[in-house]
Design an enzyme around this catalytic site. Structure first.
Site, PDB file in Angstrom:
ATOM      1  N   THR A 199     -22.929  90.862  80.593  1.00 25.86           N
ATOM      2  CA  THR A 199     -21.670  91.530  80.917  1.00 25.86           C
ATOM      3  C   THR A 199     -20.760  91.478  79.691  1.00 25.86           C
ATOM      4  O   THR A 199     -20.878  90.587  78.858  1.00 25.86           O
ATOM      5  CB  THR A 199     -20.967  90.877  82.120  1.00 25.86           C
ATOM      6  N   GLY A 200     -19.857  92.448  79.603  1.00 23.10           N
ATOM      7  CA  GLY A 200     -19.035  92.551  78.394  1.00 23.10           C
ATOM      8  C   GLY A 200     -19.879  92.968  77.197  1.00 23.10           C
ATOM      9  O   GLY A 200     -19.633  92.544  76.061  1.00 23.10           O
ATOM     10  N   ALA A 201     -20.872  93.839  77.443  1.00 24.87           N
ATOM     11  CA  ALA A 201     -21.881  94.153  76.426  1.00 24.87           C
ATOM     12  C   ALA A 201     -21.435  95.171  75.394  1.00 24.87           C
ATOM     13  O   ALA A 201     -22.174  95.430  74.434  1.00 24.87           O
ATOM     14  CB  ALA A 201     -23.158  94.651  77.107  1.00 24.87           C
ATOM     15  N   ILE A 206     -18.816  89.504  71.114  1.00 28.29           N
ATOM     16  CA  ILE A 206     -19.945  88.599  71.304  1.00 28.29           C
ATOM     17  C   ILE A 206     -21.017  89.228  72.187  1.00 28.29           C
ATOM     18  O   ILE A 206     -22.217  89.109  71.918  1.00 28.29           O
ATOM     19  CB  ILE A 206     -19.449  87.274  71.900  1.00 28.29           C
ATOM     20  N   TYR A 239      -4.928  82.258  78.819  1.00 31.39           N
ATOM     21  CA  TYR A 239      -6.342  82.368  78.466  1.00 31.39           C
ATOM     22  C   TYR A 239      -6.999  80.985  78.523  1.00 31.39           C
ATOM     23  O   TYR A 239      -8.087  80.822  79.071  1.00 31.39           O
ATOM     24  CB  TYR A 239      -6.481  82.959  77.063  1.00 31.39           C
ATOM     25  N   SER A 245     -18.721  95.082  73.389  1.00 32.77           N
ATOM     26  CA  SER A 245     -17.788  94.639  72.352  1.00 32.77           C
ATOM     27  C   SER A 245     -18.043  93.189  71.981  1.00 32.77           C
ATOM     28  O   SER A 245     -18.540  92.390  72.791  1.00 32.77           O
ATOM     29  CB  SER A 245     -16.345  94.783  72.860  1.00 32.77           C
TER      30      SER A 245
END
Length: 363
Positions: free
Chosen positions: A16-18, A22, A158, A20
């Site tokens: 997931t978050g693929a 890392i 965060y 951008s």
């Protein structure tokens, strides 16, 4: 190596978050090593471009347009992996959004939305992955941060979300171990990484955001993630600089507070006006971007992390031996204590039996 974990070229990996930072770097590295990929992010254009890129190089990939804040979207990622590849062997929770600003200046509504992605999105992914991997075995890799251990000024919400990630990850690991499930659960804790993280952040400062040095390349994190997917690490801090911060926070927290207040505030301000446009908290950028616009030195490797992971097997063996010895010692001591307690009870009973009978009213 954990026997339930396969080599990368024999794995199907969900990320997931693929699109951008890392996540993107890890996807490309895993594809280069022969993994089949299920890619998830909010931007269909970026996902289609990345999938085409991987397939053009001879790899296999499928994508799912998903917002991890929506559990139905996360379930769709799992279903796509099963339909396309028959399942998956590793699930990497990489989606996250960032906010810069003092806690008194950041709207609570934005903090809540950040938690929806960073915490609830990761929780949904972990639970879906655990249910699938519980019988077949595999790896769950959650992306935390050094701020999972030590909060950072101007990124308080965060840091709070990443503290929650650590707490959830530790609890999930223990539950799966207790159930005897062949699933490794790893927390990856990156230091400052040269990704679009500050550019994509919601920024409530009066200057553009940047990262405090030292800065590491995203490849350092991707290598640690793929190592965890095959070796089953517990926790890995990426970057010696980050490890130094967390160690100082543990042994001299007051001193680190003062350093944060006098140095880290300035180091997170880029000295130029804030970037215009919407942040990733609002919408996806729609562009594939591994690196940010950091202008200083970027370390392409982390000697600390390489040594840490190379020594993991030896360290685990030594820890196992030490734990076994400690348990044996505990059993021995416990047995001795029980024996002494038994002897004491026998002595008391013997003494009682020898005492003369005494009337309630005297002799």
């Amino acid at each position: 190596m954990n026997e339930s974990l396969k080599p990368i070229d024999d794995q199907t990996i969900v990320i997931t978050g693929a699109s951008s930072g890392i996540g993107l770097t890890t996807a490309r590295m895993a594809a280069d090593r022969g993994a089949r990929l299920v890619l998830a992010a909010r931007s269909e254009d970026a996902l289609r471009e990345l999938t085409d890129e991987i397939e053009a190089s001879g790899g296999e990939a499928a994508y799912v347009v998903a917002d991890v804040r929506d559990r139905d979207d996360v379930r769709a990622i799992r279903e796509t992996a099963i339909e396309r590849f028959g399942g998956f062997d590793a699930w990497i929770n990489g989606a996250a959004v960032s906010i810069y600003g003092r806690l008194s200046e950041v709207p609570v509504e934005d903090m809540r939305r950040q938690f929806d992605t960073n915490v609830w999105g990761l929780l949904y992914g972990s639970l879906e992955a655990a249910e699938h991997l519980r019988e077949r075995g595999g790896a769950i890799v959650n992306i935390g941060s050094i701020v999972s251990d030590r909060s950072l000024l101007l990124q308080g919400s965060y840091a709070a979300s990443k503290h929650a990630v650590k707490g959830f990850t530790d609890a999930l690991r223990m539950e799966l171990e207790d159930a005897g499930a062949p699933v490794s659960v790893t927390l990856i804790k990156p230091s400052s990484i040269d990704t679009p993280y500050p550019e994509h952040a919601e920024n409530y400062m009066d200057e553009a955001a940047t990262l405090p040095p030292p800065i590491y390349a995203p490849e350092t994190v991707a290598r640690a993630i793929l190592h965890a997917a095959t070796q089953g690490d517990r926790e890995v801090t990426v970057g010696g600089g980050g490890k130094l911060v967390t160690a100082l926070g543990h042994y001299a927290p007051g001193l680190l507070d003062r350093i944060m207040e006098t140095v880290f505030d300035r180091q997170q301000r880029a000295g130029r006006p804030p970037r215009p446009g919407a942040s990733a908290l609002e919408e996806s950028s729609g562009e594939l971007a591994e690196r940010g616009d950091y202008e200083g030195h970027v370390s392409e490797t982390s000697l600390y992390t390489r040594l840490r992971q190379r020594r993991r097997t030896v360290a685990a063996t030594l820890v196992g031996v030490a734990a076994g010895a400690a348990y044996a010692g505990y059993r021995t001591l416990r047995g001795g204590d029980e024996k002494r307690a038994g002897e004491q009870r026998e002595t008391v009973e013997r003494d009682r039996s020898r005492r003369p009978s005494v009337s309630r009213f005297g002799r």
